[in-house]
Design a protein around this motif. Sequence first.
Motif, short mmCIF file in Angstrom:
data_model
loop_
_atom_site.label_atom_id
_atom_site.label_comp_id
_atom_site.label_asym_id
_atom_site.label_seq_id
_atom_site.Cartn_x
_atom_site.Cartn_y
_atom_site.Cartn_z
N VAL A 1 19.13 6.83 -20.41
CA VAL A 1 19.04 8.29 -20.50
C VAL A 1 20.40 8.86 -20.11
CG1 VAL A 1 17.85 10.35 -19.69
CG2 VAL A 1 16.60 8.18 -19.90
N PRO A 2 21.07 9.58 -21.02
CA PRO A 2 22.43 10.05 -20.74
C PRO A 2 22.44 11.23 -19.78
CG PRO A 2 21.66 10.94 -22.82
CD PRO A 2 20.56 10.06 -22.31
N PRO A 3 23.58 11.47 -19.11
CA PRO A 3 23.68 12.64 -18.24
C PRO A 3 23.68 13.92 -19.06
CG PRO A 3 25.80 11.53 -18.39
CD PRO A 3 24.83 10.69 -19.15
N PRO A 4 23.00 14.97 -18.60
CA PRO A 4 22.96 16.23 -19.35
C PRO A 4 24.30 16.95 -19.23
CG PRO A 4 21.76 16.44 -17.29
CD PRO A 4 22.26 15.03 -17.34
N ALA B 1 16.52 18.06 -17.12
CA ALA B 1 17.34 17.03 -17.78
C ALA B 1 18.11 16.21 -16.73
CB ALA B 1 18.31 17.68 -18.77
N VAL C 1 25.82 33.50 -12.36
CA VAL C 1 24.65 34.30 -11.96
C VAL C 1 24.96 35.77 -12.17
CG1 VAL C 1 23.11 34.91 -10.06
CG2 VAL C 1 23.95 32.58 -10.25
N PRO C 2 24.28 36.43 -13.12
CA PRO C 2 24.58 37.84 -13.38
C PRO C 2 24.17 38.73 -12.20
CG PRO C 2 22.64 37.13 -14.63
CD PRO C 2 23.19 35.90 -13.95
N ARG D 1 24.68 32.15 -3.53
CA ARG D 1 24.67 33.10 -4.66
C ARG D 1 23.43 33.98 -4.66
NH1 ARG D 1 26.29 28.87 -9.11
NH2 ARG D 1 28.23 28.27 -8.11
N GLN E 1 16.20 8.04 -14.85
CA GLN E 1 16.22 7.23 -16.07
C GLN E 1 14.83 7.23 -16.73
OE1 GLN E 1 18.94 5.47 -17.81
NE2 GLN E 1 19.77 7.26 -16.73
N ARG F 1 19.99 23.92 -9.05
CA ARG F 1 20.66 23.40 -10.23
C ARG F 1 21.89 22.57 -9.84
NH1 ARG F 1 25.20 24.68 -13.07
NH2 ARG F 1 25.14 24.60 -15.33
N CYS G 1 26.46 13.24 -12.05
CA CYS G 1 26.78 13.22 -13.49
C CYS G 1 28.23 12.85 -13.82
CB CYS G 1 26.40 14.54 -14.13
SG CYS G 1 24.62 14.82 -14.10
N GLU H 1 17.79 22.66 -17.39
CA GLU H 1 18.93 21.81 -17.01
C GLU H 1 18.57 20.91 -15.82
OE1 GLU H 1 22.28 25.06 -18.52
OE2 GLU H 1 21.99 24.71 -16.38
N PRO I 1 24.66 17.63 -10.44
CA PRO I 1 25.98 17.33 -11.00
C PRO I 1 26.75 16.24 -10.27
CG PRO I 1 25.61 19.66 -11.10
CD PRO I 1 24.47 19.07 -10.31
N ARG J 1 12.30 9.49 -19.81
CA ARG J 1 12.15 10.51 -20.83
C ARG J 1 10.82 11.27 -20.67
NH1 ARG J 1 16.52 9.49 -24.23
NH2 ARG J 1 17.14 7.32 -24.25
N TYR K 1 17.79 12.17 -16.03
CA TYR K 1 18.93 11.25 -15.94
C TYR K 1 18.88 10.44 -14.64
CZ TYR K 1 23.76 9.69 -15.29
OH TYR K 1 24.88 8.94 -15.05
N GLY L 1 24.92 20.08 -19.96
CA GLY L 1 24.77 21.46 -19.49
C GLY L 1 25.04 21.61 -18.00
N LEU L 2 24.68 20.59 -17.24
CA LEU L 2 24.82 20.70 -15.79
C LEU L 2 26.26 20.70 -15.34
CD1 LEU L 2 22.01 18.51 -14.22
CD2 LEU L 2 22.28 20.97 -14.12
N LEU L 3 27.17 20.28 -16.22
CA LEU L 3 28.57 20.20 -15.80
C LEU L 3 29.29 21.54 -15.91
CD1 LEU L 3 29.41 16.71 -17.29
CD2 LEU L 3 28.60 17.31 -15.02
N ARG L 4 28.69 22.47 -16.70
CA ARG L 4 29.26 23.82 -16.74
C ARG L 4 28.99 24.52 -15.42
NH1 ARG L 4 25.96 26.47 -19.38
NH2 ARG L 4 24.76 24.86 -20.43
N PRO L 5 29.95 25.30 -14.92
CA PRO L 5 29.64 26.06 -13.71
C PRO L 5 28.56 27.11 -14.00
CG PRO L 5 31.94 26.41 -14.40
CD PRO L 5 31.32 25.50 -15.40
N LEU L 6 27.75 27.39 -13.01
CA LEU L 6 26.64 28.33 -13.17
C LEU L 6 27.12 29.76 -13.00
CD1 LEU L 6 23.57 28.90 -13.30
CD2 LEU L 6 23.53 28.57 -10.83
#
Lengths: 388, 388
Positions: free
Chosen positions: A8-11, B62, A20-21, B43, B69, B270, B277, B59, B274, B71, B66, A13-18
Amino acid sequence: MTTSLLRVPPPQGLLRPLAVPERLLLGPGPSNVPPRILAASGRQLLGHMHPEVLQVMDEIKAGIQYAFQTRNQLTLAISGTGHCAMEAALLNLLEHGDTVLVAVNGIWGQRAADIARRLGADVHELLKPPGEYFAPWDIEEGLARHKPSVLFITHGESSTGVLQPLEGLGELCHRHGCLLLVDAVASLGGAPIFMDQQEIDVLYSGSQKVLNAPPGSAPISFSKRAREKMLRRKTKPPSFYLDMSWLASYWGCDGEPRRGGRQEVPVSIRDLLPPLCPQGLESSWERHQANCTLLCQGLRDLGLELFVKEEARLPTITTVRVPEGYNWKEITAFLMDNHAIEIAGGLGPSAGKVLRIGLMGCNSTSGNVDRVLRALRDALGQLRRSRL
Amino acid sequence: MTTSLLRVPPPQGLLRPLAVPERLLLGPGPSNVPPRILAASGRQLLGHMHPEVLQVMDEIKAGIQYAFQTRNQLTLAISGTGHCAMEAALLNLLEHGDTVLVAVNGIWGQRAADIARRLGADVHELLKPPGEYFAPWDIEEGLARHKPSVLFITHGESSTGVLQPLEGLGELCHRHGCLLLVDAVASLGGAPIFMDQQEIDVLYSGSQKVLNAPPGSAPISFSKRAREKMLRRKTKPPSFYLDMSWLASYWGCDGEPRRGGRQEVPVSIRDLLPPLCPQGLESSWERHQANCTLLCQGLRDLGLELFVKEEARLPTITTVRVPEGYNWKEITAFLMDNHAIEIAGGLGPSAGKVLRIGLMGCNSTSGNVDRVLRALRDALGQLRRSRL
C-alpha cells in the motif's frame, strides 16, 4: 535495501502542508479557540504521572468545581468529547435492569435513551415537542408513574435552543428516591447552573462550546448520592476507559494513593477554565444573556420568527424558523461561502425546521451579533433575488 | 450586580501561567512531539462537517491504510487514546456470550480480558510469563480447545518489551473460524506489520507513541471478515460513541452519504502520519531496530541484564532487569531530576522487576541512545556511592 515488502503506497495528499481557513464558528460548536488556548495546545507533552501533571489535574478539578458550583470530591475531566461524558455518566450509574426516566425534547434526550437501552436499562421517555421544556409537574408525574432510579434531563438542548429550568428538580427527584442527571454540554458557562444548591447528582459538559477549547476534554462531577449508587453496583460497567472507580483514583478523588490511569491528560486542558475565572462566572452568564437578547431582537427585525418562547431561550444557541420560501442549506452555504461564517441547520427533531446560531464563550460579543445579522440580511436578500 | 449567588470561589492557581519544563520523554509513551505537530495542534478549529475536515479525514484514512498496510475500507481514527481503541475493537466485535481467547503475557492481555468480561463474553486466557511470547502451536492448541470467535494478542507488549511474531497467526485463526485482533499501540511504525498480508482482522494503535502526537487519536481498521461478524450482531454495542456503524458512516467508509458523528475530529491529527511517509515505513522500522540494538549493547556494557531474549525484543521499548541492590524508583527519579529524562519502571506483571526505555518516532536517534546511557551510568555510580 532489498525489494520493498510494502503493498500500500504512502498517500501523497498528506505531504502537502495543511491550510486551515479563517472562519467565524457560530454554529452549535465547536466555537473559535482564543490565542491563549491555541498556544497551550502547542506546548510540549509531559508524562501522565509527572508531578506537574498531577498538579495541573488538581487545578483543573478546582476549576470544574467552580464552573459547576460544587464541592463534590469526584470531579474530573474525561479524555473525550461531551458525548463521551454522557456515556460515562450513564454507564457508571446504570446497570442492566435499572429503571431510567429520560426527558426527551430534542436529540440529546433521544441519544441518552438510546445509550441507556444499549446498557440494558428499562427506559421510559417523557416527551415534549422540540422547542418546549418540562414543568415540575410533568417530571413529578413521570417519577410517580415509573419510579426510576435515574432521571436524565438536558439543561441546554442545542438541537432546539431550549434552556430547561432546573429549580426544584433535584429536590423532587430525591423525594422520589431518584438521582438527577443533567447534560450541560451546550449551557455550562453561558447560563447559571448550581450543582450543589440545585441538588444535581451527575453533571457533565464539553470543552468545545463556551469553554472555547478543542474537543476532547469533558468535565464531569458526581454527588455523594451518585457515588453511593455506583458503590452498590453488582456488575462492573462495560468500559474500563470510563470506569469511575479507576478515574477517581487517577484523579486523586478517593483519598487513596493514585493509580496510573490509561487516559493521558493533555496539559492544554488546564487552560480551558481560566476564561471563566478572571471575569467571573456571573459576568459570563450576563454577557451571554445580553448578546442573545441583542441577536433575538435583530432576528425579529429581519422578519424572522424565533423558535423558542422567551422564557426558555438558551443564551448560547439561538434557533429561528427557516423563513417561508427559503431552503436552510442555501442560507448556511451562503454565509459560509460569502461571509466565512458558520451557522447550522437543525438536528434530529429540529432538522429542516430551524437555523441555529451559536454565540459561545469568546464568540459571544456584540460585534459578532452585528456580523451574523449583516450576513443573514445579505443572504435573505440575495437568495430572494435569485428566485425572482 | 446584586449579591453573588456563587458559593464556590474561583481557584487562584489557574490564573498563573502554566510552565511546561523541557523533558526528554523516553518512557513507554507519550513521546516528545516534534515542532511540526505542535504547530498543527495550535491551529484554529473547523466544524466537524466542513468540507476541509471531510477531506482531511480522507487523507488520515489513506495515511492509516499505509501505516497498517491495508486496503480495508473500514479504516479510521477514533477520538480517544489507544486504550479507547482497544475498547472500540472489543465492544464492536463481541456480544454477550461470545467466546474469546486472550493471549496474556503482560498488562495489555490482562486488560483486554477484563474488558471482554465486562462485555459478558466467555473469556479464556492463554498464559505466558512476562518477557515471553507465544509460538504458533501455543495458539493452535488454544484455538482447538476453546473454539473462540476472536483471538486477542498484543504485537508490542509495552509492559514487558516483547514483540510478538505474527507470521501465520491470521491463517491459523481463520482455519479455526476465529478472527484475529491485534494491539499495535506500542509497535506501529517501529516494527513491521502487514495487516492484509498477515490476515489481521482488527488492528489498532495510538497516537502518542511512534507517531509522536498528543494522545487522543487512535487509528483502527477492520477486515471484511470482522465487518461481517459486526453485521451479524443481535444486539447493539453498549456504546454509541464507539459504535462502528455510526463511525463508518461519518468517515465515509460505507459508500452511503455521511451522517454527522458526535466525534469532532481535531484537524491536527492529520499531521500524525506524514512522519512515516516521506522517509517511508521501511526506513522507520530500520531506524528503530538500529537504535534499539545500539541501546541494548550499551546497556549490556553497563553490566545490565536485558529482560527479553534477542529474537523477541520490541524495537520501541527496551526492558532491563533492575540491577541487584538498586531501587528502580531511585533510578527513574535520578534521571528525571538530574538529566530531565523520563524512563519508567515496570507495569502490571513487570512492576518492580524492570526499567523501561522507549525510543519512539523522532525520539529514536543515536544521540538519545548516548544521552540515556550516560544518564544511567551517572545514576548507577552516584546511587551506589550514596550507599557506601
